[in-house]
Design a protein around this motif. Sequence first.
Motif, PDB file in Angstrom:
ATOM      1  N   MET A 289       0.763  -0.958  -0.081  1.00  0.00           N
ATOM      2  CA  MET A 289      -0.031   0.080  -0.035  1.00  0.00           C
ATOM      3  C   MET A 289       0.775   1.094  -0.128  1.00  0.00           C
ATOM      4  O   MET A 289       0.892   2.124  -0.741  1.00  0.00           O
ATOM      5  N   ALA A 290       1.909   1.144   0.892  1.00  0.00           N
ATOM      6  CA  ALA A 290       2.846   2.360   1.107  1.00  0.00           C
ATOM      7  C   ALA A 290       3.563   2.555  -0.295  1.00  0.00           C
ATOM      8  O   ALA A 290       3.666   3.634  -1.056  1.00  0.00           O
ATOM      9  N   GLU A 291       3.970   1.566  -1.340  1.00  0.00           N
ATOM     10  CA  GLU A 291       4.624   1.561  -2.261  1.00  0.00           C
ATOM     11  C   GLU A 291       3.692   2.012  -3.629  1.00  0.00           C
ATOM     12  O   GLU A 291       4.227   3.024  -4.299  1.00  0.00           O
ATOM     13  N   ALA A 292       2.333   1.729  -3.366  1.00  0.00           N
ATOM     14  CA  ALA A 292       1.443   1.976  -4.303  1.00  0.00           C
ATOM     15  C   ALA A 292       1.390   3.518  -4.120  1.00  0.00           C
ATOM     16  O   ALA A 292       1.064   4.308  -5.193  1.00  0.00           O
TER      17      ALA A 292
ATOM     18  N   GLY B 121       1.779   6.790  -6.873  1.00  0.00           N
ATOM     19  CA  GLY B 121       0.739   7.667  -7.200  1.00  0.00           C
ATOM     20  C   GLY B 121       1.275   9.253  -6.845  1.00  0.00           C
ATOM     21  O   GLY B 121       0.720  10.091  -7.539  1.00  0.00           O
ATOM     22  N   ALA B 122       1.927   9.197  -5.994  1.00  0.00           N
ATOM     23  CA  ALA B 122       2.455  10.754  -5.521  1.00  0.00           C
ATOM     24  C   ALA B 122       3.742  11.356  -6.402  1.00  0.00           C
ATOM     25  O   ALA B 122       3.912  12.304  -6.554  1.00  0.00           O
TER      26      ALA B 122
ATOM     27  N   LEU C 269      -4.550   7.852  -3.550  1.00  0.00           N
ATOM     28  CA  LEU C 269      -4.540   8.667  -2.100  1.00  0.00           C
ATOM     29  C   LEU C 269      -3.118   9.228  -2.272  1.00  0.00           C
ATOM     30  O   LEU C 269      -3.139  10.385  -1.742  1.00  0.00           O
ATOM     31  N   GLY C 270      -1.987   8.845  -2.734  1.00  0.00           N
ATOM     32  CA  GLY C 270      -0.804   9.359  -2.696  1.00  0.00           C
ATOM     33  C   GLY C 270      -0.608  10.652  -3.806  1.00  0.00           C
ATOM     34  O   GLY C 270      -0.363  11.411  -3.538  1.00  0.00           O
ATOM     35  N   GLN C 271      -1.532  10.420  -4.854  1.00  0.00           N
ATOM     36  CA  GLN C 271      -1.758  11.397  -5.922  1.00  0.00           C
ATOM     37  C   GLN C 271      -2.231  12.733  -5.295  1.00  0.00           C
ATOM     38  O   GLN C 271      -1.992  13.656  -5.435  1.00  0.00           O
TER      39      GLN C 271
END
Length: 160
Positions: free
Chosen positions: A16-19, A23-24, A147-149
């Motif tokens: 999840m963190a890597e995904a 995205g970010a 979410l990262g994006q």
Amino acid sequence: MLAIIWHSRTGAAQAMAEAAAQGAAGAAIAVRLLRAEATTPEDCLAAQGFLFICPENLGGLTGEMKAFFDRCYYPLLGRLEGRAYASAIAAGTAGQGAQAQLDRIVTGWRLRRVAPPCIILTGADRPDSILAAKTLPHIALQKCRELGQLLSNGLEMGAF
């Protein structure tokens, strides 16, 4: 800088963190993936926003994520007000206990939630499935990328 602070036991929260970091990555803002057990108060002070990602264990945060907060809470008290945060929890069947505990902790830092909690359910509910290595479906990882994006774009635009 967006700090993605994470802990994982079975691989789900790490994925999840890597995904989220993927995205970010499209924004001009720097992104740092930080393991909870190695994150320092200085790392947090350098961040404009936070994404906290961990599994739920026994209805709460994992010990390592809690240890991060224990180690950094008082040195950062009064120094992070208004900074953006979001969270993602990997859970077998619930996730709300870990989410509630995280929200209570960061309330003291006066962080500002900028996205709804993201709880990814793995369905693990027996000792063998709870302890097993996890592979998350594409749709779950896509939620984390989004979410990262959202966080990185919002920080870049000055929206939060």
